[in-house]
Design an enzyme around this catalytic site. Sequence first.
Site, PDB file in Angstrom:
ATOM      1  CB  CYS A 114      -0.704  -0.404   0.872  1.00 33.38           C
ATOM      2  SG  CYS A 114      -2.436  -1.565   1.178  1.00 33.38           S
ATOM      3  CG  HIS A 247      -3.330   3.040   2.477  1.00 34.83           C
ATOM      4  ND1 HIS A 247      -3.789   3.079   0.750  1.00 34.83           N
ATOM      5  CD2 HIS A 247      -3.327   2.543   2.708  1.00 34.83           C
ATOM      6  CE1 HIS A 247      -4.029   1.733   0.873  1.00 34.83           C
ATOM      7  NE2 HIS A 247      -3.878   1.334   2.245  1.00 34.83           N
ATOM      8  CG  ASN A 277      -7.040  -0.760   1.953  1.00 33.17           C
ATOM      9  OD1 ASN A 277      -6.262  -0.417   0.662  1.00 33.17           O
ATOM     10  ND2 ASN A 277      -5.859  -1.621   2.198  1.00 33.17           N
TER      11      ASN A 277
END
Length: 320
Positions: A114, A247, A277
């Site tokens: 990520c 993020h 996500n």
Amino acid sequence: MIFARVAGVGSYLPSNRVLNDDLIARGVDTNDEWIVSRTGIKARHLAEAGQTSSELGLVAAQRALEMAGASAEQVDLIIVATSTPDFVFPSTACLLQAKLGNKGATAFDVQAVCSGFVYALTIAEKFIRSGSHRRALVVGAEVFSRILDWNDRGTCVLFGDGAGAVVLEAAEKPGILATALHADGAHHGILSVPGNVCGGKVIGDPFLRMDGQAVFKFAVRVLAEVAHECCDLAQVAPAAVDWLIPHQANIRIIEATAKKMGLPMDKVVVTVDQHGNTSAASVPLALDAAVRDGRIKRGQKVMLEGVGGGFTWGAVLLEF
């Protein structure tokens, strides 16, 4: 001196938009209230069967190049951040290069989960500032739906697929003001896909596994620390940051990070509610959304942040 500036941004989401209630129809033991209250996620986009990271990245890259007023042939560096590559090899960057019709550019993948896009953007900036390259295409592209255990409601409700891209160009004035990257492999066990392919068979566990509470605590701490680190390097007060793009993993992590930076939520770009996500794609997806809807304007200071399995984390402070 040579600096690097963002010349264009782009993104792409698969057409298959899946609401929380749609997951129930898929047999996931969950409900909308449970997901929203814990994560803030209301929907995500899932790739169709056979739709790859390079295919998602191609559309995002084309849109970023269009905004930059550049052709694919003018790109001399392609970096793709992904944890879900099309193949073991060649790299997704090389496959994307072929789809774009570019020949000769340096092309490689970055695997920092990520944090991947922040890592890739930082690497591209170093290439440009060295004088070896003039125009970079940096892409974050993921099909995380391929590595999810749909019987594990603690993970499968969190993730989505998508791609985002940035065109970074050489410039006479600084565009990227500061960068900071870190990793600590001692924490690899709290978020991983603990399997691999050997002799044509899957060895170990091929699905994403996560200790949610441990990840939450780690992410909140390091995202705040690395944001302050970038501000210190650039000699910019946190309050002078116009937009924070962390993020997009969990609304509670995002809110806690903003609080530790002393920034109100109206200065934070949030897309996790609609995208889930999307790992390395989450930051460029959110950046593109905020640029195209007019929130982010030229001359404003934007903080990009990522944290992911490894553990890896990093931030980029840029003047858009």
